[in-house]
Design a protein around this motif. Structure first.
Motif, PDB file in Angstrom:
ATOM      1  N   TYR A 213      12.723  42.910  -8.222  1.00  0.00           N
ATOM      2  CA  TYR A 213      11.350  42.419  -8.298  1.00  0.00           C
ATOM      3  C   TYR A 213      11.028  41.457  -7.165  1.00  0.00           C
ATOM      4  N   THR A 214      11.962  40.586  -6.858  1.00  0.00           N
ATOM      5  CA  THR A 214      11.713  39.562  -5.836  1.00  0.00           C
ATOM      6  C   THR A 214      12.337  39.994  -4.516  1.00  0.00           C
ATOM      7  N   PRO A 215      11.715  39.646  -3.393  1.00  0.00           N
ATOM      8  CA  PRO A 215      12.191  40.121  -2.090  1.00  0.00           C
ATOM      9  C   PRO A 215      13.473  39.436  -1.649  1.00  0.00           C
ATOM     10  N   LEU A 216      14.147  40.092  -0.724  1.00  0.00           N
ATOM     11  CA  LEU A 216      15.375  39.550  -0.145  1.00  0.00           C
ATOM     12  C   LEU A 216      15.135  38.187   0.484  1.00  0.00           C
ATOM     13  N   SER A 217      13.972  37.997   1.083  1.00  0.00           N
ATOM     14  CA  SER A 217      13.678  36.738   1.769  1.00  0.00           C
ATOM     15  C   SER A 217      13.744  35.538   0.833  1.00  0.00           C
ATOM     16  N   GLU A 218      13.375  35.710  -0.431  1.00  0.00           N
ATOM     17  CA  GLU A 218      13.445  34.602  -1.386  1.00  0.00           C
ATOM     18  C   GLU A 218      14.896  34.197  -1.632  1.00  0.00           C
ATOM     19  N   LYS A 219      15.783  35.183  -1.733  1.00  0.00           N
ATOM     20  CA  LYS A 219      17.194  34.857  -1.920  1.00  0.00           C
ATOM     21  C   LYS A 219      17.770  34.213  -0.668  1.00  0.00           C
ATOM     22  N   GLN A 220      17.396  34.729   0.491  1.00  0.00           N
ATOM     23  CA  GLN A 220      17.891  34.148   1.740  1.00  0.00           C
ATOM     24  C   GLN A 220      17.482  32.685   1.859  1.00  0.00           C
ATOM     25  N   ALA A 221      16.283  32.368   1.390  1.00  0.00           N
ATOM     26  CA  ALA A 221      15.788  30.992   1.504  1.00  0.00           C
ATOM     27  C   ALA A 221      16.628  30.025   0.680  1.00  0.00           C
ATOM     28  N   TYR A 222      16.977  30.386  -0.563  1.00  0.00           N
ATOM     29  CA  TYR A 222      17.760  29.431  -1.347  1.00  0.00           C
ATOM     30  C   TYR A 222      19.245  29.478  -1.003  1.00  0.00           C
ATOM     31  N   VAL A 223      19.741  30.620  -0.538  1.00  0.00           N
ATOM     32  CA  VAL A 223      21.134  30.673  -0.091  1.00  0.00           C
ATOM     33  C   VAL A 223      21.355  29.683   1.047  1.00  0.00           C
ATOM     34  N   ALA A 224      20.348  29.523   1.901  1.00  0.00           N
ATOM     35  CA  ALA A 224      20.464  28.593   3.029  1.00  0.00           C
ATOM     36  C   ALA A 224      20.590  27.144   2.570  1.00  0.00           C
ATOM     37  N   LEU A 225      20.195  26.853   1.325  1.00  0.00           N
ATOM     38  CA  LEU A 225      20.271  25.490   0.801  1.00  0.00           C
ATOM     39  C   LEU A 225      21.631  25.175   0.174  1.00  0.00           C
ATOM     40  N   LEU A 226      22.415  26.211  -0.103  1.00  0.00           N
ATOM     41  CA  LEU A 226      23.688  26.032  -0.779  1.00  0.00           C
ATOM     42  C   LEU A 226      24.800  25.705   0.211  1.00  0.00           C
ATOM     43  N   ARG A 227      25.779  24.945  -0.242  1.00  0.00           N
ATOM     44  CA  ARG A 227      26.870  24.512   0.638  1.00  0.00           C
ATOM     45  C   ARG A 227      27.801  25.655   1.027  1.00  0.00           C
ATOM     46  N   ASP A 228      28.124  26.503   0.054  1.00  0.00           N
ATOM     47  CA  ASP A 228      29.151  27.527   0.258  1.00  0.00           C
ATOM     48  C   ASP A 228      28.679  28.809  -0.416  1.00  0.00           C
ATOM     49  N   ALA A 229      27.821  29.555   0.283  1.00  0.00           N
ATOM     50  CA  ALA A 229      27.213  30.731  -0.347  1.00  0.00           C
ATOM     51  C   ALA A 229      27.045  31.857   0.656  1.00  0.00           C
ATOM     52  N   ARG A 230      27.052  33.054   0.125  1.00  0.00           N
ATOM     53  CA  ARG A 230      26.717  34.209   0.942  1.00  0.00           C
ATOM     54  C   ARG A 230      25.925  35.193   0.102  1.00  0.00           C
ATOM     55  N   LEU A 231      25.226  36.090   0.783  1.00  0.00           N
ATOM     56  CA  LEU A 231      24.354  37.052   0.125  1.00  0.00           C
ATOM     57  C   LEU A 231      24.819  38.460   0.439  1.00  0.00           C
ATOM     58  N   GLN A 232      24.780  39.313  -0.572  1.00  0.00           N
ATOM     59  CA  GLN A 232      25.188  40.704  -0.399  1.00  0.00           C
ATOM     60  C   GLN A 232      24.144  41.602  -1.055  1.00  0.00           C
ATOM     61  N   VAL A 233      23.820  42.707  -0.403  1.00  0.00           N
ATOM     62  CA  VAL A 233      22.808  43.643  -0.900  1.00  0.00           C
ATOM     63  C   VAL A 233      23.484  44.793  -1.640  1.00  0.00           C
ATOM     64  N   LEU A 234      22.955  45.115  -2.826  1.00  0.00           N
ATOM     65  CA  LEU A 234      23.416  46.268  -3.591  1.00  0.00           C
ATOM     66  C   LEU A 234      22.481  47.435  -3.293  1.00  0.00           C
ATOM     67  N   SER A 235      23.003  48.475  -2.712  1.00  0.00           N
ATOM     68  CA  SER A 235      22.168  49.595  -2.299  1.00  0.00           C
ATOM     69  C   SER A 235      21.785  50.480  -3.483  1.00  0.00           C
ATOM     70  N   ASP A 236      20.617  51.120  -3.354  1.00  0.00           N
ATOM     71  CA  ASP A 236      20.133  52.076  -4.355  1.00  0.00           C
ATOM     72  C   ASP A 236      20.183  51.496  -5.766  1.00  0.00           C
ATOM     73  N   SER A 237      19.710  50.263  -5.902  1.00  0.00           N
ATOM     74  CA  SER A 237      19.793  49.554  -7.183  1.00  0.00           C
ATOM     75  C   SER A 237      18.487  48.833  -7.476  1.00  0.00           C
ATOM     76  N   GLY A 238      18.153  48.731  -8.770  1.00  0.00           N
ATOM     77  CA  GLY A 238      17.010  47.958  -9.217  1.00  0.00           C
ATOM     78  C   GLY A 238      17.442  46.648  -9.842  1.00  0.00           C
ATOM     79  N   HIS A 239      16.526  46.034 -10.583  1.00  0.00           N
ATOM     80  CA  HIS A 239      16.788  44.710 -11.147  1.00  0.00           C
ATOM     81  C   HIS A 239      18.010  44.707 -12.067  1.00  0.00           C
ATOM     82  N   ALA A 240      18.171  45.762 -12.843  1.00  0.00           N
ATOM     83  CA  ALA A 240      19.266  45.824 -13.821  1.00  0.00           C
ATOM     84  C   ALA A 240      20.513  46.436 -13.184  1.00  0.00           C
TER      85      ALA A 240
END
Length: 271
Positions: A213-240
């Motif tokens: 539901y929410t765009p990747l950019s929203e996750k990237q924005a809060y990941v940048a605020l965390l001390r020790d975090a990374r982001l990974q994309v799940l392909s061909d997947s929805g919210h659940a």
């Protein structure tokens, strides 16, 4: 130990496997069954704990207002009652919100954090988001949980071959207690710990589904605020994601847990 009595509520909780504890937290209007396709793989090397939040699944449905802080206090009390410490916390949607709340309120309890299609706040900061929140409350008021399930099922699982998963939404979300579901929904809206995430010191993995539901950019924005975090994309997947991509999600979580558990503690140099 299906039911565990706590202060003011009894929660249904399944456990499976042995090893370091992994806590799986479900989404709004659902239950620990969100994780049933992922649990067997994680339980091969860990003790997996899967509770139902109050007002959800097979847990009790006390009266009064609900919300992320209350749900999280219940989960912290459950962990304390089970004698759990340094827990790997994995949360989907509302469960991810609970994971963030647990990490800022009980950092002693959280060894690592996996956030699946969620974030550290649920505030209507745009007109589009305000409309979406209002629509959800109107649907619940006039059409109830089944109306909400019929609206969400094709968004969660849009592919023709996902008919069984769409029916699953009707069978689970659609049969929620209407009053408890409304109270839980209202309790999420306006919640935020965004200003506190900078204090989270444990490792964090954020998983984003391509059709969330929410765009990747929203996750990237809060990941940048965390001390020790990374982001990974799940392909061909929805919210659940635990239901439409259980193997891909389990692989990502297992890899992250191996890294966390294999990391040697920092050596303190002599003064």
């Amino acid at each position: 130990m299906p039911m565990l009595p706590l202060d003011g509520v009894s929660l249904h909780c399944d456990t499976r496997g042995d090893g370091a504890p992994v806590l799986l937290l479900h989404g709004l209007g659902s239950s620990g069954r969100d994780w049933e396709l992922v649990t067997p793989r994680l339980a091969a090397g860990h003790r997996v704990i899967v509770p139902d939040a109050r007002g959800h699944g097979r847990s009790e449905t006390p009266s009064g207002p609900y919300g992320v802080p209350l749900f999280t206090r219940d989960i912290a009390a459950l962990c304390d009652a089970l004698g759990l410490t340094r827990v790997h916390v994995v949360g989907l949607s509302m469960g991810g919100m609970m994971g963030f709340q647990l990490a800022v309120d009980r950092p002693d309890l959280v060894r690592s954090l996996v956030i699946v299609n969620s974030g550290p706040e649920l505030k209507a900061r745009t007109l589009r988001r305000k409309f979406a929140f209002a629509l959800r409350l109107l649907v619940l008021r006039f059409l109830g949980p089944m109306g909400m399930a019929k609206m969400l099922a094709p968004r969660l699982f849009p592919k023709p071959e996902q008919a069984e998963l769409r029916q699953r939404v009707l069978d689970t979300l659609g049969h929620n207690d209407a009053d408890a579901y409304r109270r839980a929904t209202r309790g999420l809206l306006g919640w935020s710990v965004l200003e506190r995430v900078k204090d989270i010191a444990c490792p964090v993995l954020v998983l984003h589904s391509e059709r969330d539901y929410t765009p990747l950019s929203e996750k990237q924005a809060y990941v940048a605020l965390l001390r020790d975090a990374r982001l990974q994309v799940l392909s061909d997947s929805g919210h659940a994601a635990p239901l439409d991509q259980p193997e891909q999600l389990a692989e990502a979580v297992e890899g992250f847990l191996r890294e966390v558990e294999g990391a040697a503690p920092a050596t303190r140099l002599p003064a």
